[in-house]
Design a protein around this motif. Structure first.
Motif, PDB file in Angstrom:
ATOM      1  N   SER A   1      -2.044   3.413  -0.942  1.00 12.38           N
ATOM      2  CA  SER A   1      -2.120   4.878  -1.011  1.00 12.38           C
ATOM      3  C   SER A   1      -2.083   5.368  -2.444  1.00 12.38           C
ATOM      4  O   SER A   1      -2.812   6.297  -2.820  1.00 12.38           O
ATOM      5  CB  SER A   1      -0.958   5.500  -0.224  1.00 12.38           C
ATOM      6  OG  SER A   1      -1.043   5.166   1.136  1.00 12.38           O
TER       7      SER A   1
ATOM      8  N   ASN B   1       4.985  -1.284   0.217  1.00 10.95           N
ATOM      9  CA  ASN B   1       5.352  -0.511  -0.975  1.00 10.95           C
ATOM     10  C   ASN B   1       4.371   0.621  -1.256  1.00 10.95           C
ATOM     11  O   ASN B   1       4.414   1.241  -2.317  1.00 10.95           O
ATOM     12  CB  ASN B   1       5.448  -1.424  -2.196  1.00 10.95           C
ATOM     13  CG  ASN B   1       6.743  -2.205  -2.238  1.00 10.95           C
ATOM     14  OD1 ASN B   1       7.757  -1.726  -2.734  1.00 10.95           O
ATOM     15  ND2 ASN B   1       6.705  -3.423  -1.708  1.00 10.95           N
ATOM     16  N   ASN B   2       3.464   0.849  -0.289  1.00  9.32           N
ATOM     17  CA  ASN B   2       2.546   1.997  -0.340  1.00  9.32           C
ATOM     18  C   ASN B   2       1.585   1.941  -1.532  1.00  9.32           C
ATOM     19  O   ASN B   2       1.073   2.970  -1.976  1.00  9.32           O
ATOM     20  CB  ASN B   2       3.347   3.304  -0.395  1.00  9.32           C
ATOM     21  CG  ASN B   2       2.630   4.427   0.324  1.00  9.32           C
ATOM     22  OD1 ASN B   2       1.851   4.185   1.245  1.00  9.32           O
ATOM     23  ND2 ASN B   2       2.874   5.655  -0.094  1.00  9.32           N
TER      24      ASN B   2
END
Length: 428
Positions: free
Chosen positions: A301, A297-298
């Motif tokens: 980042s 789900n990033n």
């Protein structure tokens, strides 16, 4: 992203309901799969098995078994007697002995709970008999027990090393100086409390040199275990996993020599090892799919961008991460914190140029301090049972010891060479 948010909410609610962390991670991961609908629920199992197929993880059962075997040989009493002969005469008396014994015992057991429950019972009983209050005896024992996961061997460092894919040997070497610093800082605090009259510390006569020598010889086989381990790491003669296996063999030989390791004690050591490893490995297994969901789900980042929006200075970033880790440590155990936090923040430390070994030591110290803090500090509950004191009295007694622990942590954050010196020296 909405499914991820619901997963995190479910996880938090389950923790508030006092559901064990491992089951909370597993249940919230299953909930995510059902809500999101993109991946089948079976992928959770598919992620668990490969995640445990790691040779370095073999170091965990070997070090836990070695610690349990050495405990059954009666080394705790010998270590305590040697520490008593060595520093028992300093103002603060048995409180200094408590810290010194924990430093030595740290090289035997890589788990703080083993120090608190095993050696801690001996220390608290001796301190109460000498006139120390039960709450202070429990407080200094709790504070000194967290040196165990810092000075090698350390189960927590093995988990971090595997998660971050760094050398276990480098992590072990990096923990030696910080562990000694923590012990020295606690002893200075004890001395200040004794001199200012904040604690009642009966003065003991100085032990004569022949008696110190006799106590040293009795404790030498126990002291030899961590010396052999650290020496093996420094010389590079074996991997940490192999050294753990050798330490197990050494513990069995020592027990047979002392004639203290019978079948009942061996069974107890094996049973405790199986239970401890089962809990740790189950937590790692369920933590792997949980971390994978966060990664796909990033979220790492997004976290990196958010913190970099505040500052890209490595020191500031490390302070922000440390604050978050400490708060997490107040409500969770070290293993799940590592499983969740390391994959999330590792891209960030790479971006700002923080050394992963330095970061690992900072992470480990943060999470082990957390297990001495309310409301869910595991060590506090162990010491409440050992010393028969209430949570309120124990927390008030341990408050002064947070100062030296956080002072050492601050020094390590500001001066990375304190953690990287030994690994770099051996690497060169």
């Amino acid at each position: 992203m909405s499914a991820l948010l619901l997963m995190l909410i479910i996880f938090a609610v389950l923790l508030l309901l006092e559901v064990p962390v491992a089951f909370a991670m597993l249940a919230s991961s299953v909930a995510y799969m059902l809500i999101d609908g993109i991946f089948p629920v079976t992928i959770i199992i598919q992620r668990m098995a490969p995640g445990l197929e790691s040779f370095p993880f073999l170091a965990i059962p070997t070090f836990i078994l070695a610690g349990n075997l050495l405990n059954q040989t009666g080394v705790a009493e010998r270590i305590f007697a040697f520490a008593l002969a060595l520093v028992g005469h300093i103002r603060g008396s048995l409180a200094h002995v408590n810290v010194m014994a924990s430093i030595i015992f740290a090289g035997v057991s890589g788990v703080a709970a083993a120090d608190a429950a095993g050696l801690g019972a001996i220390e608290v009983r001796a301190m109460k008999k000498a006139g120390f209050t039960a709450e202070f005896s429990a407080a200094i024992t709790a504070a000194s027990s967290i040196i165990g996961p810092i000075i090698p061997p350390s189960v927590v460092m093995v988990i971090y090393a595997v998660m971050a894919q760094v050398s276990i040997a480098d992590m072990f070497l990096a923990g030696i100086l910080p562990g000694l610093m923590m012990g020295a800082a606690l002893m200075i605090t004890v001395y200040c409390l004794a001199v200012t009259g904040r604690i009642t510390a009966p003065v003991r006569p100085r032990t004569q040199v022949p008696e110190i020598g006799h106590a040293f010889l009795r404790a030498l086989p126990a002291i030899a275990a961590p010396v052999l381990l650290v020496g093996g790491l420094l010389l590079g003669i074996a991997t940490p996993t192999e050294l753990g296996a050798l330490t197990c063999f050494y513990a069995v030989v020592l027990g047979l020599t002392y004639r203290s390791l019978d079948w009942n004690r061996l069974y107890f050591a094996l049973r405790e090892t199986i239970v401890s490893c089962g809990m740790i490995l189950f937590m790692i297994a369920v933590g792997i799919p949980f971390s994978w969901i966060i990664a796909v789900n990033n979220l790492p980042s997004l976290l990196t961008e958010s913190i970099l929006g505040i500052s890209s200075d490595p020191l500031t970033v490390l302070l922000i991460i440390s604050a978050g880790l400490f708060i997490a440590g107040m409500v969770m155990e070290p293993t799940p914190i590592l499983l969740i936090a390391v994959p999330m923040v590792y891209p960030l430390i790479q971006t700002v140029g923080i050394d992963p070994i330095h970061f690992g030591v900072v992470v480990v110290i943060n999470v082990v301090i957390g297990i001495t803090t309310p409301p869910v500090g595991m060590i506090l509950f162990i010491m409440m049972d050992v010393a028969k004191v209430s949570m309120g009295r124990l927390v008030l007694a341990i408050l002064p010891f947070y100062v030296p622990l956080f002072l050492v942590l601050g020094l390590l954050i500001v001066f990375p060479p304190l953690t990287t010196f030994l690994p770099n020296l051996v690497g060169d």
